[in-house]
Write a protein that holds these residues in place. Structure first.
Motif, PDB file in Angstrom:
ATOM      1  N   GLY A  19     -12.670 -65.223 -14.994  1.00 31.94           N
ATOM      2  CA  GLY A  19     -11.332 -64.916 -14.513  1.00 31.94           C
ATOM      3  C   GLY A  19     -10.301 -64.800 -15.623  1.00 31.94           C
ATOM      4  N   ASP A  20     -10.681 -65.202 -16.841  1.00 30.66           N
ATOM      5  CA  ASP A  20      -9.785 -65.133 -18.000  1.00 30.66           C
ATOM      6  C   ASP A  20     -10.387 -64.249 -19.081  1.00 30.66           C
ATOM      7  OD1 ASP A  20      -7.927 -66.976 -16.875  1.00 30.66           O
ATOM      8  OD2 ASP A  20      -9.247 -68.637 -17.463  1.00 30.66           O
ATOM      9  N   TYR A  28     -11.612 -86.153 -24.645  1.00 31.96           N
ATOM     10  CA  TYR A  28     -10.856 -86.201 -23.382  1.00 31.96           C
ATOM     11  C   TYR A  28      -9.403 -85.775 -23.618  1.00 31.96           C
ATOM     12  CZ  TYR A  28      -8.129 -88.444 -19.660  1.00 31.96           C
ATOM     13  OH  TYR A  28      -7.232 -88.699 -18.669  1.00 31.96           O
ATOM     14  N   SER A  29      -8.791 -86.301 -24.680  1.00 29.12           N
ATOM     15  CA  SER A  29      -7.395 -85.978 -24.984  1.00 29.12           C
ATOM     16  C   SER A  29      -7.244 -84.497 -25.326  1.00 29.12           C
ATOM     17  CB  SER A  29      -6.895 -86.838 -26.147  1.00 29.12           C
ATOM     18  OG  SER A  29      -7.029 -88.214 -25.852  1.00 29.12           O
ATOM     19  N   ALA A  30      -8.218 -83.947 -26.085  1.00 28.09           N
ATOM     20  CA  ALA A  30      -8.163 -82.527 -26.466  1.00 28.09           C
ATOM     21  C   ALA A  30      -8.221 -81.638 -25.230  1.00 28.09           C
ATOM     22  CB  ALA A  30      -9.309 -82.196 -27.417  1.00 28.09           C
ATOM     23  N   LEU A  31      -9.088 -81.990 -24.288  1.00 28.14           N
ATOM     24  CA  LEU A  31      -9.177 -81.208 -23.047  1.00 28.14           C
ATOM     25  C   LEU A  31      -7.851 -81.249 -22.298  1.00 28.14           C
ATOM     26  CD1 LEU A  31     -12.740 -82.215 -21.770  1.00 28.14           C
ATOM     27  CD2 LEU A  31     -12.029 -79.952 -22.530  1.00 28.14           C
ATOM     28  N   LYS A  32      -7.226 -82.431 -22.244  1.00 27.74           N
ATOM     29  CA  LYS A  32      -5.945 -82.568 -21.546  1.00 27.74           C
ATOM     30  C   LYS A  32      -4.864 -81.694 -22.197  1.00 27.74           C
ATOM     31  CE  LYS A  32      -6.467 -85.677 -18.224  1.00 27.74           C
ATOM     32  NZ  LYS A  32      -6.070 -85.406 -16.824  1.00 27.74           N
ATOM     33  N   ILE A  33      -4.827 -81.689 -23.528  1.00 28.02           N
ATOM     34  CA  ILE A  33      -3.816 -80.897 -24.239  1.00 28.02           C
ATOM     35  C   ILE A  33      -4.052 -79.406 -24.033  1.00 28.02           C
ATOM     36  CG2 ILE A  33      -2.940 -80.294 -26.522  1.00 28.02           C
ATOM     37  CD1 ILE A  33      -3.510 -83.170 -27.361  1.00 28.02           C
ATOM     38  N   ILE A  34      -5.321 -78.992 -24.072  1.00 31.75           N
ATOM     39  CA  ILE A  34      -5.651 -77.573 -23.863  1.00 31.75           C
ATOM     40  C   ILE A  34      -5.259 -77.144 -22.454  1.00 31.75           C
ATOM     41  CG2 ILE A  34      -7.582 -75.953 -23.630  1.00 31.75           C
ATOM     42  CD1 ILE A  34      -8.883 -77.408 -26.019  1.00 31.75           C
ATOM     43  N   SER A  36      -2.091 -73.790 -18.662  1.00 33.39           N
ATOM     44  CA  SER A  36      -2.048 -74.084 -17.228  1.00 33.39           C
ATOM     45  C   SER A  36      -2.053 -72.822 -16.364  1.00 33.39           C
ATOM     46  CB  SER A  36      -0.823 -74.928 -16.890  1.00 33.39           C
ATOM     47  OG  SER A  36       0.366 -74.251 -17.291  1.00 33.39           O
ATOM     48  N   ASP A  37      -1.696 -71.676 -16.953  1.00 32.61           N
ATOM     49  CA  ASP A  37      -1.673 -70.427 -16.186  1.00 32.61           C
ATOM     50  C   ASP A  37      -3.037 -69.751 -16.111  1.00 32.61           C
ATOM     51  OD1 ASP A  37      -1.565 -70.005 -18.964  1.00 32.61           O
ATOM     52  OD2 ASP A  37      -0.734 -67.992 -18.701  1.00 32.61           O
ATOM     53  N   LYS A  38      -4.016 -70.312 -16.802  1.00 29.62           N
ATOM     54  CA  LYS A  38      -5.349 -69.689 -16.835  1.00 29.62           C
ATOM     55  C   LYS A  38      -6.258 -70.333 -15.796  1.00 29.62           C
ATOM     56  CE  LYS A  38      -5.182 -68.070 -21.583  1.00 29.62           C
ATOM     57  NZ  LYS A  38      -3.769 -68.352 -21.825  1.00 29.62           N
ATOM     58  N   LYS A  39      -7.198 -69.543 -15.313  1.00 32.73           N
ATOM     59  CA  LYS A  39      -8.095 -70.015 -14.252  1.00 32.73           C
ATOM     60  C   LYS A  39      -9.026 -71.120 -14.724  1.00 32.73           C
ATOM     61  CE  LYS A  39      -7.999 -65.998 -11.224  1.00 32.73           C
ATOM     62  NZ  LYS A  39      -6.742 -65.469 -11.730  1.00 32.73           N
ATOM     63  N   ILE A  40      -9.363 -71.110 -15.992  1.00 27.16           N
ATOM     64  CA  ILE A  40     -10.278 -72.132 -16.508  1.00 27.16           C
ATOM     65  C   ILE A  40      -9.624 -73.514 -16.546  1.00 27.16           C
ATOM     66  CG2 ILE A  40      -9.724 -71.904 -18.970  1.00 27.16           C
ATOM     67  CD1 ILE A  40     -12.760 -72.133 -19.517  1.00 27.16           C
TER      68      ILE A  40
END
Length: 558
Positions: A369-370, A417-423, A428-432
């Protein structure tokens, strides 16, 4: 896209008038044999096509793929094995009263000689027989189950899906013409058609190839006649042939790339080639087609659609428990179809991915989707082949994660975990983002906090005592901000772990009872106001054996 009717004018149909017989309703049925290339049984299935509409569709695709071939030869000039010659002539001259075994033998010989990637799961061998036309085709198409009416055949023979084909066409004078074509030229046709050396040389590009290895990478040096002669005679300065080796008299620091050729398409830009090659290698276009077909179908509206490891499940409402499954059939990269409010992700699938990430197992993922990127975002063992926005802060954390020696410590896992949260926050506008948010939460639920921390502090990581989180909101924010302001000079991103005895490097858990999400949000805002941080993120990580206590992770971005 294929048209529903034949073009009114076609130079190919004038050149190959036999194709007109395919759409003649009085002609016998088109006979199709097919099998998966990679098959334990070698079972060959058979279908017949009689309807005028389906004949028209088949004529269209034959017209399209035959026009892609620039090689036309007389059948008698080929050095085919006697068996292959016999089966081909038998089928063409006896149609429609054919010996089915001859078709099965011929198709099996066509597919059995395929090797390596030619034999991937989603690839088929097809033999199509009509009046005066016999086609052997290697097609990449594992998307749908083949139906009794063979509804999907035209798409299997679409030029985008056909990898290679050989067509045997019986002319009015009885002679047989042969046309063949591959998307990317290999030695397959050279061997299967048993082309003479001179023709093989011409077919493979008209250059001599010297093949070898450099540091385990197979390489090919292509030379025209005159350059090869110079090399053989030792007339090229600094390069000699000796005892099966190419000897360079001076060390090479690099080789300038002028052009990369993919079939007939030349690439001057290496990055463009890498992008196109990776899209082809991972079969990205077919993944995208499948995703959008699901998302735009009625299933996504009336059914509960679930992304599972090997398939997509559409569960329909009502007492019937009706369910439709669509296989993924991709093994080089793992497509993630989960999409917020559209496609759920199965918990067991999510759990498996989280455990693999924690264990450091290799994961390649892509959300169709991206936008695709051939240059993945790498988070330790996880490769994300989507075009994601990375801030300088996230790049700094990823650098720390990917350079860690073991990657197995508690702090290393919490950094992932923190890196995933920041990404997720930056994309936030992407489907992934929906999937990555779920993955990070599931990952955190599996992290077991040990009593002793083995990882040391560095310019990014800080361990702080639980006393930092004692007092009211203003007191906590002031203590954290005072320390953070002195540390921002070292790095634009800092990751704090509160609830750690700084000297003993042991967990000294914080009471989580008064640190709900609302208070965490208030603390984030107050710390941000007291520092020059662009963003402050606070994440609780409860202790598994004592869930009322835990550590607080803070990611601060300057």
């Amino acid at each position: 896209m294929l048209q529903s009717t034949l073009p009114q004018q076609s130079t190919l149909l004038d050149y190959v008038p036999e194709l007109r017989e395919i759409i003649n309703s009085n002609s016998p049925p088109i006979i199709v044999f097919y099998r998966r290339v990679k098959s334990n049984t070698g079972e060959v299935s058979q279908r017949e096509i009689s309807s005028e509409e389906k004949r028209m569709a088949i004529a269209n695709v034959l017209n399209e793929i035959l026009s892609s071939s620039h090689v036309s030869k007389d059948f008698d000039d080929l050095r085919l094995t006697q068996n292959r010659k016999f089966w081909i002539t038998s089928l063409l001259y006896s149609y429609p009263e054919i010996d089915v075994q001859h078709a099965q033998f011929l198709l099996n010989e066509f597919t059995d000689e395929m090797r390596s990637r030619m034999r991937e799961e989603e690839k088929y061998g097809i033999l199509l027989l009509a009046k005066d036309v016999l086609l052997l085709c290697h097609s990449k198409f594992g998307e749908f189950t083949i139906t009794p009416n063979w509804e999907i055949l035209p798409r299997m023979l679409d030029s985008d899906n056909v990898i290679r084909f050989i067509a045997f066409i019986k002319k009015q004078d009885g002679r047989i013409k042969v046309k063949y074509h591959e998307k990317y030229k290999t030695t397959f046709f050279v061997d299967w058609l048993r082309l003479p050396k001179k023709e093989a040389y011409s077919y493979l590009g008209g250059k001599y190839r010297i093949e070898g290895e450099i540091n385990g990478i197979k390489m090919a040096l292509e030379l025209p006649h005159d350059e090869l002669y110079k090399l053989l005679k030792g007339h090229i300065e600094g390069i000699k042939l000796r005892d099966g080796w190419i000897i360079f008299e001076r060390p090479l620091e690099g080789i300038a790339i002028e052009t990369i050729r993919a079939g007939k398409k030349p690439y001057k830009d290496l990055e463009e080639f890498i992008q196109d090659f990776t899209i082809e290698y991972f079969d990205i276009k077919r993944i995208q087609e499948k995703y959008w077909a699901i998302l735009n179908s009625l299933d996504s509206i009336i059914a509960r659609v679930i992304d599972d490891k090997e398939k997509i499940r559409a569960i329909f409402p009502g007492n019937t428990k009706a369910e439709r499954t669509i296989p993924k059939e991709f093994d080089v990269i793992l497509p993630i179809f989960a999409t917020e409010n559209k496609i759920e992700i199965k918990e067991s699938f999510l759990r498996e991915l989280a455990v693999k990430l924690l264990n450091g197992e290799k994961l390649r993922i892509f959300h169709p989707g991206d936008m695709f990127s051939a240059d993945p975002v790498v988070i330790r063992s996880l490769e994300i082949y989507n075009n994601l926005i990375l801030s300088e802060a996230s790049k700094s954390i990823l650098e720390i994660i990917n350079q860690a020696e073991s990657g197995g410590s508690l702090v290393d896992k919490l950094l992932i975990y923190s890196a995933l949260k920041i990404i997720v926050a930056g994309n936030s506008d992407k489907k992934i983002a929906f999937f990555l948010e779920r993955l990070s939460s599931k990952m955190l639920s599996f992290i077991r906090v040990p009593t002793l921390l083995l990882r040391k502090e560095d310019i990014v990581v800080e361990f702080k005592a639980r006393e930092f989180f004692e007092g009211d909101n203003n007191e906590i924010a002031t203590k954290v901000a005072d320390d953070l302001n002195t540390k921002f000079t070292e790095s634009p991103v800092k990751v704090y772990f509160f609830g750690v005895d700084e000297k003993a490097k042991r967990i000294d858990g914080i009471n989580m009872g008064r640190l709900g999400s609302e208070r965490m949000g208030t603390l984030e805002e107050k710390i941000k106001q007291k520092t020059n941080a662009k963003r402050i993120h606070l994440y609780p990580a409860p202790l598994p054996d004592e869930p009322r206590k835990g550590i607080i992770i803070m990611v601060a971005i300057k």
